[in-house]
Design an enzyme around this catalytic site. Structure first.
Site, mmCIF file in Angstrom:
data_model
loop_
_atom_site.group_PDB
_atom_site.id
_atom_site.type_symbol
_atom_site.label_atom_id
_atom_site.label_comp_id
_atom_site.label_asym_id
_atom_site.label_seq_id
_atom_site.Cartn_x
_atom_site.Cartn_y
_atom_site.Cartn_z
ATOM 1 C CG ASP A 76 -2.173 0.909 0.960
ATOM 2 O OD1 ASP A 76 -3.273 0.350 0.819
ATOM 3 O OD2 ASP A 76 -2.044 2.151 0.870
ATOM 4 C CG ASP A 94 2.243 3.317 -7.414
ATOM 5 O OD1 ASP A 94 1.892 2.235 -7.915
ATOM 6 O OD2 ASP A 94 1.805 4.414 -7.801
ATOM 7 C CE LYS A 157 -12.384 -0.486 -3.333
ATOM 8 N NZ LYS A 157 -12.726 -0.273 -1.919
#
Ligand SMILES: C[S@@+](CC[C@H](N)C(=O)[O-])C[C@H]1O[C@@H](n2cnc3c(N)ncnc32)[C@H](O)[C@@H]1O
Length: 204
Positions: A76, A94, A157
């Protein structure tokens, strides 16, 4: 009797409270647990990567499911709010900037599951937010042939809107089985959806 909105809020308070009681970093955990209970995504001994892991509830859950015989890599931009067990390694970065070949050599092989709850920082402009969410998923898809074993699975997601359909077509090209899921614990008013794709096709 409460209003529909009242009922919905109550339901989500329940997830929030449950996460606190079960010592999870976030109520987001139930968006993974619900789907894992149904499809058995995570199993003992697996090599798993969790992209967009902070504050840490998916990683807490995944680490428990794979047990100490597995390997978890969590990534993260932000720090985790929890401490993970020794068979998990966290990279504050990243996800585009990691040396995955080196990471996979360290854990002894390609991942069997790729998880992503990554979300862009939202602007409130639906079009822009959806495009950015789709870009994140497409960057993962670019890496799937290198990161994920043939037969492996992917749960991520993505915002419903611009970019969703072409992204989904790419997922279908890479995997034999694909489902779009809106978990009960995902707020009905949220544009987030989840894609569960499994049986990654072998490279042709
Ligand atoms: C909804 S949160 C994830 C919650 C997490 N699944 C949990 O259970 O605690 C989304 C995360 O995606 C991360 N993120 C967004 N873009 C990223 C990127 N390019 N690389 C790594 N992480 C990213 C954000 O920093 C944020 O922490």
């Amino acid at each position: 009797m409460g209003s529909r909105l009242g009922d919905k809020k109550h339901r989500h308070d329940v997830y929030f409270k449950k996460a606190r009681e079960e010592n999870y970093a976030s109520r987001a955990v139930y968006k993974l647990q619900e789907v894992d209970n149904k499809y058995r995504i995570l199993r003992k001994g697996m090599r798993v990567i969790d992209l967009g892991a902070a504050p840490g509830s998916w990683s807490q859950y995944a680490a428990k499911k794979i047990t100490s015989s597995g390997h978890l890599v969590s990534v993260d931009l932000n720090e985790l709010a929890i401490t993970l067990p020794p068979w998990a390694k966290f990279f504050q970065s990243d996800f585009n900037n990691l040396d995955y070949a080196e990471i996979m050599a360290e854990i002894g092989g390609t991942f069997e599951v790729v998880l992503s709850d990554m979300a862009p920082s939202t602007t409130g402009i639906k079009f822009t937010d959806c495009v950015r969410s789709a870009e994140l998923v497409n960057s993962i898809l670019d890496r799937i042939p290198d990161l994920l074993v043939a037969g492996g699975s992917f749960y991520c997601k993505i915002f419903q809107g611009e970019g969703f359909d072409p992204t989904l077509r790419r997922v279908h090209e890479l995997f034999k089985r694909v489902k779009i899921i809106k978990p009960d614990s995902s707020r009905a008013e949220s544009k987030e959806q989840f894609i569960y794709a499994w049986e990654r096709k072998p490279l042709s």
